[in-house]
Motif scaffolding. Sequence first.
Motif, PDB file in Angstrom:
ATOM      1  N   TYR A   1      -1.929   0.768  -4.645  1.00 34.43           N
ATOM      2  CA  TYR A   1      -1.642  -0.598  -4.151  1.00 34.43           C
ATOM      3  C   TYR A   1      -0.896  -1.323  -5.258  1.00 34.43           C
ATOM      4  CZ  TYR A   1      -3.037  -5.556  -3.375  1.00 34.43           C
ATOM      5  OH  TYR A   1      -3.084  -6.919  -3.220  1.00 34.43           O
ATOM      6  N   GLY A   2       0.166  -2.048  -4.913  1.00 36.14           N
ATOM      7  CA  GLY A   2       0.911  -2.745  -5.954  1.00 36.14           C
ATOM      8  C   GLY A   2       2.068  -3.553  -5.410  1.00 36.14           C
ATOM      9  N   ILE A   3       3.224  -3.415  -6.053  1.00 33.45           N
ATOM     10  CA  ILE A   3       4.415  -4.191  -5.720  1.00 33.45           C
ATOM     11  C   ILE A   3       5.602  -3.247  -5.570  1.00 33.45           C
ATOM     12  CG2 ILE A   3       3.584  -6.259  -6.901  1.00 33.45           C
ATOM     13  CD1 ILE A   3       5.480  -5.553  -9.224  1.00 33.45           C
ATOM     14  N   ALA A   4       6.681  -3.770  -5.002  1.00 30.36           N
ATOM     15  CA  ALA A   4       7.877  -2.950  -4.832  1.00 30.36           C
ATOM     16  C   ALA A   4       9.119  -3.812  -4.945  1.00 30.36           C
ATOM     17  CB  ALA A   4       7.859  -2.234  -3.478  1.00 30.36           C
ATOM     18  N   LEU A   5      10.184  -3.203  -5.422  1.00 34.19           N
ATOM     19  CA  LEU A   5      11.493  -3.846  -5.505  1.00 34.19           C
ATOM     20  C   LEU A   5      12.496  -2.937  -4.810  1.00 34.19           C
ATOM     21  CD1 LEU A   5      13.154  -6.230  -6.622  1.00 34.19           C
ATOM     22  CD2 LEU A   5      13.412  -4.943  -8.750  1.00 34.19           C
ATOM     23  N   LEU A   6      13.271  -3.510  -3.895  1.00 35.23           N
ATOM     24  CA  LEU A   6      14.206  -2.738  -3.071  1.00 35.23           C
ATOM     25  C   LEU A   6      15.581  -3.388  -3.123  1.00 35.23           C
ATOM     26  CD1 LEU A   6      11.337  -3.427  -1.308  1.00 35.23           C
ATOM     27  CD2 LEU A   6      12.179  -1.436  -0.085  1.00 35.23           C
ATOM     28  N   SER A   7      16.635  -2.573  -3.115  1.00 36.19           N
ATOM     29  CA  SER A   7      17.983  -3.119  -3.283  1.00 36.19           C
ATOM     30  C   SER A   7      19.012  -2.339  -2.482  1.00 36.19           C
ATOM     31  CB  SER A   7      18.371  -3.079  -4.765  1.00 36.19           C
ATOM     32  OG  SER A   7      19.716  -3.462  -4.948  1.00 36.19           O
TER      33      SER A   7
ATOM     34  N   SER B   1      -3.874   1.221   5.848  1.00 37.19           N
ATOM     35  CA  SER B   1      -2.498   1.035   6.338  1.00 37.19           C
ATOM     36  C   SER B   1      -1.929   2.351   6.848  1.00 37.19           C
ATOM     37  CB  SER B   1      -1.613   0.425   5.250  1.00 37.19           C
ATOM     38  OG  SER B   1      -1.732   1.138   4.036  1.00 37.19           O
ATOM     39  N   LEU B   2      -2.795   3.142   7.469  1.00 37.23           N
ATOM     40  CA  LEU B   2      -2.407   4.346   8.204  1.00 37.23           C
ATOM     41  C   LEU B   2      -1.841   5.436   7.304  1.00 37.23           C
ATOM     42  CD1 LEU B   2      -0.580   2.473  11.139  1.00 37.23           C
ATOM     43  CD2 LEU B   2      -3.024   2.990  10.922  1.00 37.23           C
ATOM     44  N   GLY B   3      -2.156   5.353   6.006  1.00 31.58           N
ATOM     45  CA  GLY B   3      -1.650   6.344   5.075  1.00 31.58           C
ATOM     46  C   GLY B   3      -0.162   6.261   4.824  1.00 31.58           C
ATOM     47  N   ALA B   4       0.452   5.170   5.238  1.00 27.56           N
ATOM     48  CA  ALA B   4       1.914   5.040   5.154  1.00 27.56           C
ATOM     49  C   ALA B   4       2.363   4.676   3.744  1.00 27.56           C
ATOM     50  CB  ALA B   4       2.400   3.979   6.135  1.00 27.56           C
ATOM     51  N   ASP B   5       3.595   5.005   3.448  1.00 26.05           N
ATOM     52  CA  ASP B   5       4.281   4.529   2.251  1.00 26.05           C
ATOM     53  C   ASP B   5       5.070   3.293   2.685  1.00 26.05           C
ATOM     54  OD1 ASP B   5       6.023   4.004   0.161  1.00 26.05           O
ATOM     55  OD2 ASP B   5       6.508   6.110  -0.210  1.00 26.05           O
ATOM     56  N   LEU B   6       4.483   2.120   2.478  1.00 32.92           N
ATOM     57  CA  LEU B   6       5.092   0.891   3.002  1.00 32.92           C
ATOM     58  C   LEU B   6       6.419   0.567   2.325  1.00 32.92           C
ATOM     59  CD1 LEU B   6       1.956  -1.384   3.546  1.00 32.92           C
ATOM     60  CD2 LEU B   6       3.041   0.245   5.118  1.00 32.92           C
ATOM     61  N   THR B   7       6.578   1.003   1.074  1.00 32.99           N
ATOM     62  CA  THR B   7       7.868   0.802   0.408  1.00 32.99           C
ATOM     63  C   THR B   7       8.964   1.595   1.105  1.00 32.99           C
ATOM     64  OG1 THR B   7       6.739   0.493  -1.708  1.00 32.99           O
ATOM     65  CG2 THR B   7       9.095   0.972  -1.793  1.00 32.99           C
TER      66      THR B   7
ATOM     67  N   ASP C   1       0.827  -1.209   0.000  1.00 27.35           N
ATOM     68  CA  ASP C   1       0.000   0.000   0.000  1.00 27.35           C
ATOM     69  C   ASP C   1       0.862   1.259   0.000  1.00 27.35           C
ATOM     70  OD1 ASP C   1      -2.387  -1.384   0.058  1.00 27.35           O
ATOM     71  OD2 ASP C   1      -2.886  -0.866   2.126  1.00 27.35           O
ATOM     72  N   ARG C   2       0.294   2.302  -0.596  1.00 30.09           N
ATOM     73  CA  ARG C   2       0.851   3.651  -0.440  1.00 30.09           C
ATOM     74  C   ARG C   2      -0.324   4.614  -0.261  1.00 30.09           C
ATOM     75  NH1 ARG C   2       4.984   6.247  -4.773  1.00 30.09           N
ATOM     76  NH2 ARG C   2       6.516   5.121  -3.502  1.00 30.09           N
ATOM     77  N   ASP C   3      -0.291   5.356   0.817  1.00 26.39           N
ATOM     78  CA  ASP C   3      -1.320   6.368   1.096  1.00 26.39           C
ATOM     79  C   ASP C   3      -2.725   5.770   1.202  1.00 26.39           C
ATOM     80  OD1 ASP C   3       0.495   8.571   1.122  1.00 26.39           O
ATOM     81  OD2 ASP C   3       0.560   8.494  -1.057  1.00 26.39           O
TER      82      ASP C   3
ATOM     83  N   SER D   1      14.974   1.901  -4.511  1.00 29.78           N
ATOM     84  CA  SER D   1      13.719   1.156  -4.427  1.00 29.78           C
ATOM     85  C   SER D   1      12.715   1.769  -5.372  1.00 29.78           C
ATOM     86  CB  SER D   1      13.164   1.163  -2.995  1.00 29.78           C
ATOM     87  OG  SER D   1      12.853   2.478  -2.582  1.00 29.78           O
ATOM     88  N   GLN D   2      11.750   0.968  -5.784  1.00 27.24           N
ATOM     89  CA  GLN D   2      10.667   1.491  -6.610  1.00 27.24           C
ATOM     90  C   GLN D   2       9.370   0.761  -6.288  1.00 27.24           C
ATOM     91  OE1 GLN D   2      11.437   2.827 -10.558  1.00 27.24           O
ATOM     92  NE2 GLN D   2       9.499   2.112 -11.355  1.00 27.24           N
ATOM     93  N   PHE D   3       8.331   1.543  -6.055  1.00 26.11           N
ATOM     94  CA  PHE D   3       6.962   1.044  -5.909  1.00 26.11           C
ATOM     95  C   PHE D   3       6.267   1.215  -7.249  1.00 26.11           C
ATOM     96  CE2 PHE D   3       2.512   2.397  -5.389  1.00 26.11           C
ATOM     97  CZ  PHE D   3       1.970   1.271  -4.784  1.00 26.11           C
ATOM     98  N   VAL D   4       5.514   0.177  -7.664  1.00 30.11           N
ATOM     99  CA  VAL D   4       4.726   0.250  -8.892  1.00 30.11           C
ATOM    100  C   VAL D   4       3.288  -0.085  -8.556  1.00 30.11           C
ATOM    101  CG1 VAL D   4       4.371  -0.646 -11.218  1.00 30.11           C
ATOM    102  CG2 VAL D   4       6.694  -0.358 -10.341  1.00 30.11           C
ATOM    103  N   ALA D   5       2.383   0.853  -8.821  1.00 32.83           N
ATOM    104  CA  ALA D   5       0.972   0.657  -8.518  1.00 32.83           C
ATOM    105  C   ALA D   5       0.314  -0.236  -9.563  1.00 32.83           C
ATOM    106  CB  ALA D   5       0.252   2.002  -8.457  1.00 32.83           C
ATOM    107  N   ALA D   6      -0.479  -1.186  -9.088  1.00 30.31           N
ATOM    108  CA  ALA D   6      -1.348  -1.966  -9.961  1.00 30.31           C
ATOM    109  C   ALA D   6      -2.768  -1.395  -9.951  1.00 30.31           C
ATOM    110  CB  ALA D   6      -1.370  -3.429  -9.521  1.00 30.31           C
ATOM    111  N   LEU D   7      -3.158  -0.844  -8.793  1.00 34.92           N
ATOM    112  CA  LEU D   7      -4.489  -0.273  -8.606  1.00 34.92           C
ATOM    113  C   LEU D   7      -4.370   1.084  -7.923  1.00 34.92           C
ATOM    114  CD1 LEU D   7      -6.073  -3.540  -7.272  1.00 34.92           C
ATOM    115  CD2 LEU D   7      -7.059  -2.299  -9.182  1.00 34.92           C
TER     116      LEU D   7
END
Length: 257
Positions: free
Chosen positions: A94-100, A48-54, A42-44, A66-72
């Motif tokens: 709402y979507g996926i994220a990749l972190l490195s 999830s408390l409006g948090a940027d989970l990524t 989730d983001r915003d 890192s990058q968050f990509v929204a699906a919805l």
Amino acid sequence: MRIATFNILHGRSPDDGRVDVERLAAAVKTLDADVLGLQEVDRDQPRSLGADLTAVAAEAMGAVDSQFVAALHGTPGGTWMAATGEEQPGSATYGIALLSRYPVVSWRVVRLPALRSRVPVWFRGAPRPKLVGDEPRVAVAAVLEGPSGQFTVCNTHLSFVPGWGALQLSTLVRSLTGTREPLVLMGDLNMQAGQAVRVSGLQPMAPARTPTFPVDEPTRQLDHVLARGPISATGPAESVRLPLSDHRALVVPCAPA
């Protein structure tokens, strides 16, 4: 290096039904991953408390990129529609994220074939099939500057609809043709190991005896780390139970072969 994939259930614990960003941060620290793929992020979102989970996870693991990509975008139960990548900052997504922990040389987003109508699906224990729809699915790939040179990592979350997830996986692998190897593809593929290997043509980095779902007594490996090219596991894969999500995280120690 340690590569991990984790469906975080937007940070919620099935035990108490709460989203706790400090609990998410502690879970990510426990994984100690150098490269981490997250699904159901989730983001915003109010839930999830409006948090940027990524961002929470990136800070916890010490990610340099890192990058968050929204699906919805929108909110569950309200306006909930496919994301386009053009959403305004602060939009609920709402979507996926990749972190490195390794620098990223380049990013790429792949939007996967969408199921346009409801289809019948048999669920375990149900007397008859149920008509279901599915959400849009995406993948995010990155070329990383690793300790032994550049390599590609891709993270995704595929459809649970039998057959459709396989179509998405084969489409994704074709889209990665020619990318820099080694290639690691990971995520919640919503299929078991034999099918994931057969459809993708990639090699499993974790044996099929590493179940990740359901979290309490896992019987199925729905989460996978697959590879192509000169990379191999350097130790046993771990299915790690953490204090959130209905999935376990899958962690694989690996190195260029």
